[in-house]
Scaffold this motif. Structure first.
Motif, PDB file in Angstrom:
ATOM      1  N   UNK A  18       0.936  -1.067   0.033  1.00 13.25           N
ATOM      2  CA  UNK A  18      -0.059   0.040   0.058  1.00 13.25           C
ATOM      3  C   UNK A  18       0.689   1.138  -0.147  1.00 13.25           C
ATOM      4  N   UNK A  19       2.147   1.089   0.961  1.00 16.08           N
ATOM      5  CA  UNK A  19       2.910   2.273   0.733  1.00 16.08           C
ATOM      6  C   UNK A  19       3.454   2.669  -0.314  1.00 16.08           C
ATOM      7  N   UNK A  20       4.275   1.653  -0.794  1.00 12.34           N
ATOM      8  CA  UNK A  20       4.631   1.788  -2.486  1.00 12.34           C
ATOM      9  C   UNK A  20       3.830   2.166  -3.523  1.00 12.34           C
ATOM     10  N   UNK A  21       2.624   1.758  -3.478  1.00 12.04           N
ATOM     11  CA  UNK A  21       1.868   1.927  -4.496  1.00 12.04           C
ATOM     12  C   UNK A  21       1.247   3.377  -4.197  1.00 12.04           C
ATOM     13  N   UNK A  22       1.401   3.778  -3.125  1.00 12.35           N
ATOM     14  CA  UNK A  22       0.847   5.517  -2.826  1.00 12.35           C
ATOM     15  C   UNK A  22       1.754   6.139  -3.615  1.00 12.35           C
ATOM     16  N   UNK A  23       3.042   5.617  -3.412  1.00  6.16           N
ATOM     17  CA  UNK A  23       4.266   6.349  -4.156  1.00  6.16           C
ATOM     18  C   UNK A  23       4.383   6.189  -5.679  1.00  6.16           C
ATOM     19  N   UNK A  24       3.716   5.462  -6.193  1.00  2.00           N
ATOM     20  CA  UNK A  24       3.981   4.956  -7.422  1.00  2.00           C
ATOM     21  C   UNK A  24       3.174   5.643  -8.305  1.00  2.00           C
ATOM     22  N   UNK A  25       3.618   6.115  -9.493  1.00  4.09           N
ATOM     23  CA  UNK A  25       2.737   6.818 -10.463  1.00  4.09           C
ATOM     24  C   UNK A  25       2.137   5.824 -11.524  1.00  4.09           C
ATOM     25  N   UNK A  55      16.167   8.150   2.525  1.00  2.00           N
ATOM     26  CA  UNK A  55      15.183   8.579   1.591  1.00  2.00           C
ATOM     27  C   UNK A  55      14.375   7.581   0.845  1.00  2.00           C
ATOM     28  N   UNK A  56      14.967   6.385   1.136  1.00  2.00           N
ATOM     29  CA  UNK A  56      13.907   5.307   0.459  1.00  2.00           C
ATOM     30  C   UNK A  56      12.746   5.009   1.585  1.00  2.00           C
ATOM     31  N   UNK A  57      13.176   4.834   2.650  1.00  2.00           N
ATOM     32  CA  UNK A  57      12.256   4.604   3.677  1.00  2.00           C
ATOM     33  C   UNK A  57      11.289   5.588   4.171  1.00  2.00           C
ATOM     34  N   UNK A  58      12.137   6.914   4.106  1.00  4.06           N
ATOM     35  CA  UNK A  58      11.059   8.086   4.281  1.00  4.06           C
ATOM     36  C   UNK A  58      11.244   9.128   3.261  1.00  4.06           C
ATOM     37  N   UNK A  59      10.699   8.833   2.249  1.00  3.44           N
ATOM     38  CA  UNK A  59      10.850   9.799   0.774  1.00  3.44           C
ATOM     39  C   UNK A  59      10.262  11.056   1.179  1.00  3.44           C
ATOM     40  N   UNK A  60      10.865  12.255   0.966  1.00  2.57           N
ATOM     41  CA  UNK A  60      10.335  13.746   1.006  1.00  2.57           C
ATOM     42  C   UNK A  60       9.502  13.910  -0.065  1.00  2.57           C
ATOM     43  N   UNK A  61       8.889  14.956   0.277  1.00  7.66           N
ATOM     44  CA  UNK A  61       7.998  15.587  -0.791  1.00  7.66           C
ATOM     45  C   UNK A  61       7.001  14.661  -1.630  1.00  7.66           C
ATOM     46  N   UNK A  62       6.328  13.794  -0.816  1.00  8.97           N
ATOM     47  CA  UNK A  62       5.574  13.193  -1.566  1.00  8.97           C
ATOM     48  C   UNK A  62       4.196  13.369  -1.287  1.00  8.97           C
ATOM     49  N   UNK A  63       2.929  13.024  -1.864  1.00  8.29           N
ATOM     50  CA  UNK A  63       1.807  13.312  -1.766  1.00  8.29           C
ATOM     51  C   UNK A  63       1.293  12.341  -0.479  1.00  8.29           C
ATOM     52  N   UNK A  64       0.223  12.788   0.282  1.00  3.56           N
ATOM     53  CA  UNK A  64      -0.445  11.900   1.172  1.00  3.56           C
ATOM     54  C   UNK A  64      -1.190  10.623   0.599  1.00  3.56           C
ATOM     55  N   UNK A  65      -1.756  11.059  -0.398  1.00  5.74           N
ATOM     56  CA  UNK A  65      -2.536   9.927  -1.064  1.00  5.74           C
ATOM     57  C   UNK A  65      -2.648  10.041  -2.598  1.00  5.74           C
ATOM     58  N   UNK A  66      -3.292   9.302  -3.590  1.00  6.29           N
ATOM     59  CA  UNK A  66      -3.177   9.537  -4.876  1.00  6.29           C
ATOM     60  C   UNK A  66      -4.165  10.532  -5.237  1.00  6.29           C
ATOM     61  N   UNK A  67      -5.190  10.777  -4.473  1.00  8.83           N
ATOM     62  CA  UNK A  67      -6.236  11.743  -4.570  1.00  8.83           C
ATOM     63  C   UNK A  67      -5.687  13.308  -4.556  1.00  8.83           C
ATOM     64  N   UNK A  68      -4.645  13.487  -3.574  1.00  6.01           N
ATOM     65  CA  UNK A  68      -4.016  14.572  -3.241  1.00  6.01           C
ATOM     66  C   UNK A  68      -3.190  14.872  -4.371  1.00  6.01           C
ATOM     67  N   UNK A  69      -2.619  13.909  -5.252  1.00 10.63           N
ATOM     68  CA  UNK A  69      -2.001  14.018  -6.225  1.00 10.63           C
ATOM     69  C   UNK A  69      -2.937  14.633  -7.392  1.00 10.63           C
ATOM     70  N   UNK A  70      -4.047  14.147  -7.543  1.00  6.39           N
ATOM     71  CA  UNK A  70      -4.623  14.482  -8.441  1.00  6.39           C
ATOM     72  C   UNK A  70      -5.142  15.892  -8.483  1.00  6.39           C
TER      73      UNK A  70
END
Lengths: 393, 218
Positions: free
Chosen positions: A376-383, B24-39
Motif C-alpha cells: 500500500x505504501x509503495x503503491x501510494x508512491x507509484x505513478x 530517502x527510500x524509507x522516508x521519501x521527502x516531498x510526496x503526496x499523502x494520497x493519490x487523490x491529493x496528487x490528482x
C-alpha cells in the motif's frame, strides 16, 4: 529483531544432525580417501558408506553417483559431459525456457562455441512444458533432454515420469535438475526413469559447495575436470569427505521426513497464498496452484517494484527474494516469469517466499500482516496504476 | 569512478545502499499523502519519464515562483527500486532547498549531482535508476510551455551523428546512461557506425563526453 527466513530456495541452514555427522571429519578423520594408510582408509570407508547410503535412497548403484562441488557443477557435467561424449552421434539438445542458468548457460555455450543446436521448449502460463512439443522436437541427432524437476522461482513441478517415458521411447538421454525437489519430492531414479539427475546439498540442509550427479551406468560422460581418478574418473580432485557425509545424512533425513513435511509446508504455503491474494488487490500467483513445490509461494504485485518490496520486508526482518530486474546483474527481469507469458510490468513486481523446516504459522501470519501495508505504501508512491486487464490478465 | 561515487558497499546491515539512500527510500521527502491529493495538486509544470515495462517511472510536479524564477515546491512519485525512489526524493530536496533552485540551474542538474548528494550508489544502479533529472527538465519545459516562454524550452540540441540510421547525440547519451561504456557496446545497442563508418570517431568522442558529464572522470 526477530528474523523470518523465507528464502530456503536460495539456501537452507545446515541442520544439526548434519553438523554432528560431519564433525569427526575435520580433525580426527581428516584423511585423503586415496591414501594407502589407515587414516586414508578410514576416510575412504566414510566415503563408501555415504555413497552406499545415497545409492539406496536414489535406488541406484553406488558407482552411479558422482560427487561434485555444487548443483551448478552437476548440471554442467551432465550437459557438457554428455554433449562432448556424444558429439559424433549428434549435436542437438532439448531443454526448456524456465531452466536455471546452470542449465541454460552451458547450453548456450555449446551452441555458440561448439556448434550444437539447442531447442528451448515453451512453457504454458503455469510454467509446464508441452509434452507434444517435446516429442515433436526430438530428432535423429538429439542426444540429450534436460528438463528441471521443479522450478526454483515459481515452484512449478514438471511431469518428469512422462518426460522420461518419451525420452526412453526415442532412445534419448534425459537429465533432470532436481535441486529444488530433492528435499520434498520422490527421487527414486527407477521410479522417475531418469538417466541423469542433479542434486545439491545447500537446498536440503547440508553444506554449500556439495552436490552430486546421478548418471546411469551406461551413460557416456566426458569429465570436465581432469586429474586424479576420483569419482570413477568422472570428476578429479580429492573428495570433500565431510561435505559428502553431510549430503548423505541430509538426503536420508529429508526423504524420511518428506511426506509429513510436504504436508505441513503445503498447508502453510496455501494459507500464505490465499491470504495475500485476498488482502492485496492486484496480486497474481505465479506458477501452478497444485503442481508446485510444497514450500514455494511466488506472487506478483502490480504497480510496484520487487527490490523495493524486498527491502521493506527486510526492514521488518522478513527475508524473501525477487526476480526483479533491479536485483539481477543483467537488468532483465526474471526469464522464468517472462517465459510463462507474463508481461514485463508483472515480472518486475514479483516476490518469492520459500518456506523451510523451521517456518511456523506465526511467521506466516506476520508476513500476512506486514506485506499489505508495504504494498500500500509503495503503491501510494507509484505513478503507475495498471489494471489486471491492461496487462492482459 | 570518482571517489564520491563508490557505493557504500556492505557494512550497512549487508545492504548495498548508503544510509542516506536508505533514509530517502524509507522516508521519501516531498510526496503526496494520497493519490487523490496528487490528482488535485495544482502544479505549474509536470514531467514524467520511463515506463513500467523498463521497471522505472518518475513523475514530478513543480510550483514555480514567477518573480524569482525559482522552484517553490517539487513533489514526486516513483515506480522503481530503492535507488530510483531515493534519487528522486533527493532531487526534490535539491530543487527546493535554500529558497528553491533557479530554473536555469535546475535544467542543468545531472545524475552525478544527485548521486553525490546520496553518498554514492552501487554502480549497476546508476544508469537505470537516476532518471529524475530528466523528469525535472520535462516539468520545467512544461512550465515554460504553460507560461508561453517558448524561447526557454530546452531542446537539448539534437544532432544526427549516424547519417544512415539517423542516430542522434541524444541516442548516444541515452545509451551511455543505460550503462554503455565503449563504442562496441553502443554499437551493439544501436547499430551505430555499421553502415555510416564516418561517424565512428565522432561517436567515440561523444561517449567520452557523456561518460564524463554523467559519471565524472575516471
Amino acid at each position: 529483531m526477530q528474523r523470518i527466513y523465507l528464502d530456503h530456495a536460495a539456501t537452507t541452514y545446515t541442520r544439526p544432525e548434519v553438523k554432528k555427522a560431519i564433525m569427526p571429519f575435520f580433525e580426527e578423520n581428516f584423511g585423503n580417501p586415496g591414501s594407502f594408510h589407515s587414516i586414508g582408509l578410514e576416510a575412504k570407508k566414510a566415503l563408501l558408506e555415504a555413497r552406499k547410503k545415497i545409492a539406496s535412497i536414489l535406488n541406484c548403484e553406488p558407482e552411479e553417483i558422482i560427487f561434485t562441488g555444487s548443483g551448478t557443477e552437476s548440471c554442467n557435467l551432465a550437459i557438457k559431459g554428455v554433449a562432448f561424449a556424444l558429439r559424433k552421434k549428434g549435436k542437438h539438445i532439448i531443454t526448456q525456457k524456465t531452466e536455471h542458468h546452470a542449465v541454460l548457460h552451458p547450453c548456450e555455450w555449446l551452441e555458440k562455441e561448439f556448434g550444437f543446436e539447442i531447442t528451448y521448449l515453451d512453457v504454458d502460463r503455469f510454467g509446464i512444458v508441452d509434452l507434444r512439443q517435446l516429442e515433436n522436437a526430438i530428432r535423429k541427432d538429439t542426444i540429450l533432454i534436460s528438463i528441471m524437476y521443479a522450478n526454483n522461482e515459481i515452484g512449478t513441478i514438471q511431469p518428469i515420469k512422462k518426460i522420461a517415458a518419451i525420452a526412453k521411447k526415442h532412445k534419448v538421454l534425459f537429465h533432470t535438475d532436481a535441486c529444488q525437489a530433492a528435499g520434498l519430492e520422490e527421487i527414486d531414479v527407477k521410479k522417475l526413469g531418469v538417466d541423469l539427475m542433479t542434486i545439491n546439498g545447500s537446498k536440503i540442509y547440508a553444506l554449500k559447495g556439495t552436490g552430486l550427479l546421478f548418471a546411469k551406468k551406461s551413460t557416456p560422460l566426458m569429465p570436465l575436470i581432469h586429474g586424479g581418478s576420483q569419482e570413477f574418473g568422472k570428476r578429479a580432485g580429492t573428495e570433500n569427505v565431510a561435505g559428502i557425509v553431510g549430503l548423505a545424512t541430509a538426503l536420508e533425513l529429508a526423504q524420511k521426513e518428506r511426506f509429513k513435511e510436504a504436508k505441513r509446508l503445503s498447508a502453510l504455503r496455501d494459507y500464505l497464498i490465499k491470504n495475500l491474494l485476498k488482502k492485496i488487490p492486484k496480486s497474481i500467483l505465479q506458477g501452478h496452484s497444485k503442481k508446485r513445490l510444497p514450500n514455494n509461494a511466488a506472487i506478483s504485485f502490480l504497480d510496484v517494484e520487487g527490490e523495493a518490496i524486498l527491502l521493506y520486508l527486510d526492514r521488518e526482518g522478513i527475508c524473501a527474494s525477487t526476480g526483479s530486474a533491479c536485483t539481477s546483474s543483467s537488468l532483465e527481469p526474471s526469464h522464468v516469469i517472462l517465459a510463462t507469458g507474463m508481461p514485463y510490468e508483472i515480472a518486475h513486481g514479483n516476490i518469492r517466499f520459500s518456506l523451510g523446516k523451521k517456518t511456523t504459522k506465526k511467521e506466516i501470519d506476520f508476513v500476512i500482516k506486514k506485506l499489505p501495508k508495504i504494498i500500500e505504501k509503495l503503491r501510494k508512491l507509484s505513478p503507475v496504476e495498471l489494471s489486471k486487464k491492461e496487462v492482459g490478465l | 569512478m570518482k571517489q564520491g561515487f563508490k557505493p557504500d558497499v556492505i557494512g550497512n546491515e549487508g545492504w548495498f545502499y548508503s544510509e542516506k539512500v536508505k533514509d530517502h527510500f524509507f522516508n521519501p521527502r516531498n510526496i503526496f499523502k494520497s493519490k487523490a491529493e496528487a490528482k488535485k495538486y495544482k502544479a505549474d509544470g509536470i514531467g514524467t519519464i520511463g515506463s513500467p515495462i523498463c521497471g522505472d517511472v518518475m513523475k514530478l510536479w513543480i510550483k514555480v515562483d514567477k518573480k524569482t524564477d525559482r522552484i517553490k515546491e517539487c513533489k514526486f512519485q516513483t515506480f522503481g527500486c530503492a535507488s530510483a525512489i531515493a534519487s528522486t526524493s533527493m532531487l526534490t530536496v535539491m530543487a527546493t532547498e535554500k529558497g528553491g533552485m533557479k530554473l536555469d540551474k535546475a535544467l542543468k542538474l545531472t545524475p552525478k549531482d544527485i548521486m553525490e548528494r546520496l553518498g554514492g550508489l552501487p554502480e549497476r544502479k546508476v544508469h537505470c535508476s537516476v532518471l529524475g533529472d530528466k523528469a525535472l527538465r520535462e516539468a520545467i519545459n512544461d512550465y515554460f510551455r504553460k507560461t508561453r516562454q517558448f524561447e526557454r524550452i530546452s531542446g537539448e540540441g539534437t544532432k544526427i551523428i549516424d547519417k544512415a540510421l539517423k542516430i542522434t547525440n541524444k541516442d548516444i547519451e541515452e545509451a551511455v546512461l543505460e550503462g554503455a561504456k565503449t563504442f562496441e557496446e553502443i554499437q551493439k545497442m544501436t547499430k551505430i557506425g555499421i553502415q555510416d563508418k564516418n561517424c565512428i570517431p565522432e561517436t567515440k568522442r561523444l561517449i567520452k563526453y557523456y561518460r564524463e558529464k554523467h559519471f565524472g572522470k575516471n
